[in-house]
Every structure is written in C-alpha cells, then in structure tokens.
Design a protein around this motif. Structure first.
Motif, PDB file in Angstrom:
ATOM      1  N   ASP A 141     -81.473  -1.438 -14.379  1.00 38.36           N
ATOM      2  CA  ASP A 141     -80.298  -1.788 -13.598  1.00 38.36           C
ATOM      3  C   ASP A 141     -79.870  -3.232 -13.837  1.00 38.36           C
ATOM      4  N   SER A 142     -78.824  -3.645 -13.170  1.00 39.48           N
ATOM      5  CA  SER A 142     -78.223  -4.942 -13.495  1.00 39.48           C
ATOM      6  C   SER A 142     -79.092  -6.120 -13.074  1.00 39.48           C
ATOM      7  N   VAL A 169     -81.436  -8.403  -2.484  1.00 40.50           N
ATOM      8  CA  VAL A 169     -80.045  -8.531  -2.936  1.00 40.50           C
ATOM      9  C   VAL A 169     -79.685 -10.007  -3.115  1.00 40.50           C
ATOM     10  N   ALA A 214     -78.621 -11.848  -6.632  1.00 40.50           N
ATOM     11  CA  ALA A 214     -77.261 -12.379  -6.756  1.00 40.50           C
ATOM     12  C   ALA A 214     -77.227 -13.858  -7.133  1.00 40.50           C
ATOM     13  N   LEU A 216     -70.753 -12.383  -0.387  1.00 44.79           N
ATOM     14  CA  LEU A 216     -71.530 -11.563  -1.332  1.00 44.79           C
ATOM     15  C   LEU A 216     -71.514 -10.116  -0.875  1.00 44.79           C
ATOM     16  N   THR A 217     -71.945  -9.890   0.344  1.00 40.77           N
ATOM     17  CA  THR A 217     -71.814  -8.580   0.984  1.00 40.77           C
ATOM     18  C   THR A 217     -72.185  -8.745   2.441  1.00 40.77           C
ATOM     19  N   TYR A 232     -84.703  -0.622  -2.651  1.00 41.12           N
ATOM     20  CA  TYR A 232     -83.604  -0.283  -1.761  1.00 41.12           C
ATOM     21  C   TYR A 232     -82.672   0.685  -2.460  1.00 41.12           C
ATOM     22  N   ILE A 233     -81.771   1.241  -1.686  1.00 44.54           N
ATOM     23  CA  ILE A 233     -80.849   2.255  -2.189  1.00 44.54           C
ATOM     24  C   ILE A 233     -79.438   1.710  -2.063  1.00 44.54           C
ATOM     25  N   ASP A 234     -78.672   1.752  -3.151  1.00 43.88           N
ATOM     26  CA  ASP A 234     -77.332   1.176  -3.055  1.00 43.88           C
ATOM     27  C   ASP A 234     -76.342   2.201  -2.502  1.00 43.88           C
ATOM     28  N   PHE A 262     -75.951 -15.633 -10.297  1.00 41.76           N
ATOM     29  CA  PHE A 262     -74.541 -15.456 -10.638  1.00 41.76           C
ATOM     30  C   PHE A 262     -73.616 -16.251  -9.716  1.00 41.76           C
ATOM     31  N   THR A 263     -74.204 -17.027  -8.822  1.00 40.34           N
ATOM     32  CA  THR A 263     -73.404 -17.794  -7.870  1.00 40.34           C
ATOM     33  C   THR A 263     -73.387 -19.270  -8.257  1.00 40.34           C
ATOM     34  N   GLN A 265     -84.210  -5.683   2.152  1.00 44.42           N
ATOM     35  CA  GLN A 265     -83.064  -5.424   1.273  1.00 44.42           C
ATOM     36  C   GLN A 265     -82.229  -6.697   1.116  1.00 44.42           C
ATOM     37  N   ASP A 322     -75.904  -8.569   7.396  1.00 44.68           N
ATOM     38  CA  ASP A 322     -75.877  -7.150   7.757  1.00 44.68           C
ATOM     39  C   ASP A 322     -74.846  -6.907   8.863  1.00 44.68           C
ATOM     40  N   GLY A 353     -72.867  -5.711   3.875  1.00 45.19           N
ATOM     41  CA  GLY A 353     -73.282  -4.323   3.983  1.00 45.19           C
ATOM     42  C   GLY A 353     -74.780  -4.096   3.850  1.00 45.19           C
TER      43      GLY A 353
END
Lengths: 271, 271, 271
Positions: B239-240, B53, B57, B38-39, B182-184, B60-61, B49, B11, B41
């Motif tokens: 969603d994904s 996330v 993820a 990854l992020t 959570y909200i993207d 896919f890593t 969150q 974060d 954010g």
C-alpha cells in the motif's frame, strides 16, 4: 485591505459538490477571502439544529461574514437576507427562516438588514434551487471584500426578521422537564437546560440522576467528562456550549434511549 | 514572518461542527495560518488508527505544527502535550495517549515536551469535554505564530511520553502471522508486515497467497494494483505507506472477510 | 506572482486521509496555493459521475488548475495526463479515463496535453496505488506555481484523450426517454434532458408529468422548486445545472422509485 473571513455552515453534506461550488464562487469573486467551514453536516432541512450550532459556534469565530444555508424553502416566498448584528460588526447571510436568529439574539439583536432578492451582488442567473451558489455565496464574498451592506439589497426592518421558537423547559423543585435540542454525530443529546437550572445542591458532581425519556428510563451520573463513568454507562454533563447533555461513554445515548430531536426528557437528580 | 502551516487530524467526523470550530479558533488567533485538514474520519476513539495514519502522513506534510485529537480520555488525568520532534523542526500538539508516538518515533523521537495543563495559550475557559477547541487549537495557533514551545506549558521529560503498543507480526519460513492495523473507507485492510518480510522468492509479483482470517480463508494474488485482478477478486499489495494490504478489486476486503482492526491474518505465499 | 488556485475533486471520501495527504503535498510544494475542495464524495470509481459533476462545477470556479481523481485503473496502463483547455486558460490534471472529458468539451476541447508518466514534477517514489499523492497533486502544485505544461510530461495528441460516453435520450412527440445521470446525496436524480427538449407547451410550469421508472410509475408535477409541492410529493424541476431532475420534497426520489444511475426514465408530460 485584506478581505474579511467568511464562516460557512450548511446542510449540504459532504457527499455532493454543493458546499464546494459555493467555496469556488467565493474564490472567483474574492480570491483572498478565507473560508472557514464550520460544518456542512447539519441534518437536512433542520433549521433549528443549524440555528443552535451556529449560535454556539459564533463566539469562537473571528468577526466577519457568517454564511449559513439550511433552506427547505429555497425558491419559495421566504426572504433571503443579510443582517448586521448589533455587536461585534458581524454580518450574517442566509435565508430568513430563523436560521440566523439565535446567533443574532446572542449578539444584541439585528441592527440593519437587507432583502437580497434582486441583489446586485448575485450571480447573473439565479436558479430556483441553489441559492447558496447563486445568491448567498456571491453576496458573502462581496461583503467580505469592499461591498457595503446597504448596496447588497433593499433595506428592511430588522424587527421583521423571522425568529425561531425553541421549546421551553419546565423546572420543578424535584425535577426538570427538558427537551432534546439536537443530537450530535456521536449520539450525544444536547438538552435545553443549564446545570444551574436546579435548586442548589440538587445537581452536584457525582449525583445520580433519574432520566425518563419517551421510550426508556435510565439512571445517569452527573459528571465532568466521559471518562468519569465506565464504558457503556450513561452520563449527564455540561457540554461545550454550557448546556446539560446526555451521553453514554463510548456509546450512543440517542441510540440507547431512542432519542430524537424535540423529545421530552425528565431529569430527577438525587432521586 | 508568515505563520507556520498547521496540519489537523481528528476523530471529530464531518457531521458535527467540532473540527470547524477548532479551525475558527485558529483563524481567530492567527488569521494567516494555513490549516491543512488531513482527515477527521479516524474511527471514534481509535488512538491507534490515528497514530498510524498520522505517522504515515507526516512525510508528505510541510514541517510546521501538527495538531492531532483522538482523545477518549478528555477531561481525565491524561496529559495534554506539545512536543518538538528531534528532526525537521516539527511540533506535535495533542493528548498524551500514544496518538503522537508513532510519528515521533519516525522523526528520531521527542526532543522537548511541555505539559499544556494551565497553558497561557489556552482559551480563558477550558471545558471538560472539548479540549480541541479550548486547549489544543489555540496552542497550535500560537505555536504557528510567534509563540515559543517553552512558553506553551510546563517542561516535562520527553522520555515520559506515552508510547503506543502495536501487535508484533511473527514471520516463519512458510508463512507470516500479521495483524490488521486498520481498515480504510474502501474496506482495504492494512497489515503490519512489509512485502520484504518474506524470505527471498516467496513473495514475488503474481504469486498466489493463501490468506487465513479469523472467519474465512481465501486465495489472493500478490499484485501491484487493483486493476491487476478481476472485479470481485482478492489481492495483496504494497500500500501507499509501504506495508502489505489486503483488498478486493471494486469490493471490500474487510466486508468479505469479516475483518476488524487487530484481527490476526495468516499469509502463506505460494502455498 | 501568486500561485493559481487549484480545485480538487475526487472519490476519496472524507473517512480516510487520502484527500488530506494530497492537500499536504500541494502545501509542501507551493505553500501559498489555494486549494478549493469541490467534493471528495463522488461515488467510488464512478468516472461518469465525476465527469458530470466536474463539468457542471467548472463555470463557477476561478480559472486555474483543476485536479480530479476518480481512478479505478490506477497503476494500470491508463495514462495520467495534464490538459490545457482551448478556452479560459484552465489546466486539468487527472487520469485519462474520461473523467476530464465533459469539462473539456464545454471549454472548446483540449488544446495541449501531456502524458505525466515519468513527469519530472512527480514525487521521487511513485506507488502503484496512490497517484493522487505521488503524481497528480505534485503536478498540480507545480503547474499552479511556475511549472510549465510542456515541462510536466511528454506531449501527446489532444485528440487521443479518452472521451466518456453518455446514454442518448430519445425525444418523441408525447414523451421523452431519459436516463439517470447520477443521484445526489439527497436522493434527487439528475436526468439527461433539459426542460426545452419537449415540444412547446407540453412542459409548462405546473404540468403533471407521468414518470415511468424501471420499478415504479408515479405522477410528478413540473415546478420551480421543492416547496411548490407538498411534503412527500414528487416533483420534476430544472436543476442547478440546467437539466431536468426528479425529486421528492423532503424525501428521496431515488429511494422511492428505486432509481440507480443509468436507469431509463420515461417522462410523459400532460398525460
């Protein structure tokens, strides 16, 4: 031999492609050079924040090429330079506007410097507005590879490099008049005094500190970390660069106190 | 042998140099280790969150070292840990506050764990506020290289690791009471129910769904993708990550419905 | 042989993990492929800004695979494509919505193209909402390695690719009617006229230019760089892509003039 790593700091932000295009230029010239993005979130044109953040980061980076671009005077008379530090074989590349100066001071000063205007390492065509892409990135890439500093430009006197001026804190027996050096993304305000600026015993862990900012006065507690005060409470702490900083647990000190860079903050411990 | 790849989630945001300095520390210790951001954010201090996330993820890593730092309790009593998952030879490094727990559950749980306090892999001086730089990043770098998990810290019971608690959805014959996980960044709200939570036939592609959020009620259509509804119209979609999510084509579902993380959302398909 | 470099541009932003998960997919498939992030800050769903930024960046990138994802129609009927440019052996991967078209035009057009629907290079399960992760990133990774374009999908007529339409500027003896192509993160507005669009002598360095935007009229000076005008003053300059742009020194031209993409701007030099 593998190319040297390149750290990269700028005020280009992440919304635009500016930093990305510089990375692409480096990859075009020196495909195996590793680029370490320090941050591109320096406040736009804030040479001083860039200089402080760069100087604080350098001890944690591998020696190599240090590309830094915060350049409000791009295209004007300000020089573009590459500078070898006196210690650790680190080369800094960027505008000669003070951005590199604090990091250089921490490394014993500048040993050699060249003016990059007309550098043979630059791209063929140099625009007036994007020296990051056209001049600084290609020079950094060449220096990360086999390029020599003396071949990057015309030698100049290292003593002629621009230094940055920071406000001086004033320490009194009962208080310190500090300044906000910069404000991070969480709203914490880095100050220009270390914890040991205070006479013995005045600033010990747990002490109440009276804080007088331009717009508001508050009481903060000098603690080790954010979790040591309640949510929404102000704290004074030694930040990760060794300076005092003002924060609010799970809040924004800058927001609550209306702080901006350069603001004077008077700290009176144990008052 | 080449070092293992390191994924990095935090974060820290992109305005400050925090993530960049961690990358620099890794490059200083293990120059050839590849860092996959990854992020950075994750909403500040949102352990949940971050946990969701990260867990989404991981499939896919590439297997390797997974560095994750969302750490509101940095410097307090919370443990710092490195954990080997039961499957796929993946090692997670971060605070023991639940951040790693959902990813571990998806990998069959924790097989081995060490407490990193006093880790020989840490930097010489560990501050109270920046364990990402001083502790987590260097440990991740060493583990990506030749460092062994058992040498990274003191062994602890994997069963003692902190788990995160997510609200439980409630499924009824005619509706589901879900929660906003959570909200993207686009304002889409991930919910904690999969499409097959509904009894057969109640939620088929094209169905109208009555959506009751805390502040507003709307009608949404359950479709495959954003382009299946008009601009400004609400949709419910898988969603994904395989969960239902609430969106608005070319708009923000969170903005329009006043949604926040943890909010209850009642979905009544075909009503 | 080392894999080819992959440049990556999208509107995924930096708040979410979307770009990061794509990077992770690439690293899973082709661990040694270098990913060069150009930007993920394209305005959401702005295919045109993405197309312009990509075309401007390509000359500064190493030939390789160019992954680009700005995809408002994800999951709909729009095709997903990989395209070999006529020159420089560059392969573009992304949605067939015009995003790739300006870069292709600059490279002599498309030589070969394949439709990626059902590509053997895709991930096993392809969601309807995240083709970046499930389709585009894995295809880019395979093409960066040993994958052949003809094996990536079904051959299609390169002439059938979607082109993007840009508004045409109109040049008159005494003025030019230009359009705002896009606005960068600093509020500078790129226009669709080059400096030499004006009859000889009308637009020389130092000239006053009368600028009429939709909401306001101002006087700007045509100069080389920002520092050539005072703080807060408007300038017209040749930007780093060779087009005219409207800026305000240490300010935001878009903010001050109320500019938005596509706005008409009338420039009357020497008026």
């Amino acid at each position: 031999v593998a190319p040297r790593p390149i750290t990269f700091l700028s005020d280009y932000g992440d919304r635009d492609e500016f930093a990305g295009v510089c990375r692409a230029v480096i990859a075009s010239i020196e495909p195996d050079a590793r680029v370490i993005d320090l941050t591109h979130g320096i406040a736009r044109h804030s040479v001083r924040q860039g200089a402080v953040v760069l100087a604080n980061a350098i001890p944690f980076t591998p020696p190599g090429i240090h590309l830094a671009v915060v350049d409000p005077g791009v295209g004007s008379e300000r020089r573009a330079v590459a500078v070898l530090a006196a210690e650790q074989d680190r080369i800094f590349v960027g505008p000669d506007n003070g951005l590199l100066s604090l990091a250089l001071v921490a490394l014993g000063g500048a040993k050699e410097a060249v003016d990059l205007t007309g550098s043979p390492f630059r791209l063929e065509s140099v625009t007036h507005t994007f020296h990051g892409r056209d001049l600084f990135a290609p020079v950094a890439a060449r220096l990360a590879g086999k390029g020599k500093l003396r071949d990057a430009g015309e030698e100049i006197d290292p003593g002629s490099l621009t230094a940055i001026e920071l406000p001086e804190p004033r320490i009194y027996p009962d208080r310190a008049v500090a300044h906000v050096v910069y404000i991070d993304g969480f709203g914490n305000a880095a100050l220009n005094v270390p914890p040991d600026a205070f006479a013995d015993g005045r600033l010990t862990i747990g002490a109440e500190v009276h804080v007088e900012a331009t717009q508001r006065k508050i009481e903060a507690r000098y603690v080790r970390t954010f979790a040591d005060v309640g949510a929404g409470e102000a704290l004074l702490y030694e930040d990760s660069s060794g300076s005092l900083a003002l924060g609010v647990n799970r809040g924004s000190a800058a927001g609550e106190l209306g702080l901006e860079a350069d603001d004077e903050v008077v700290l009176s411990p144990g008052a």
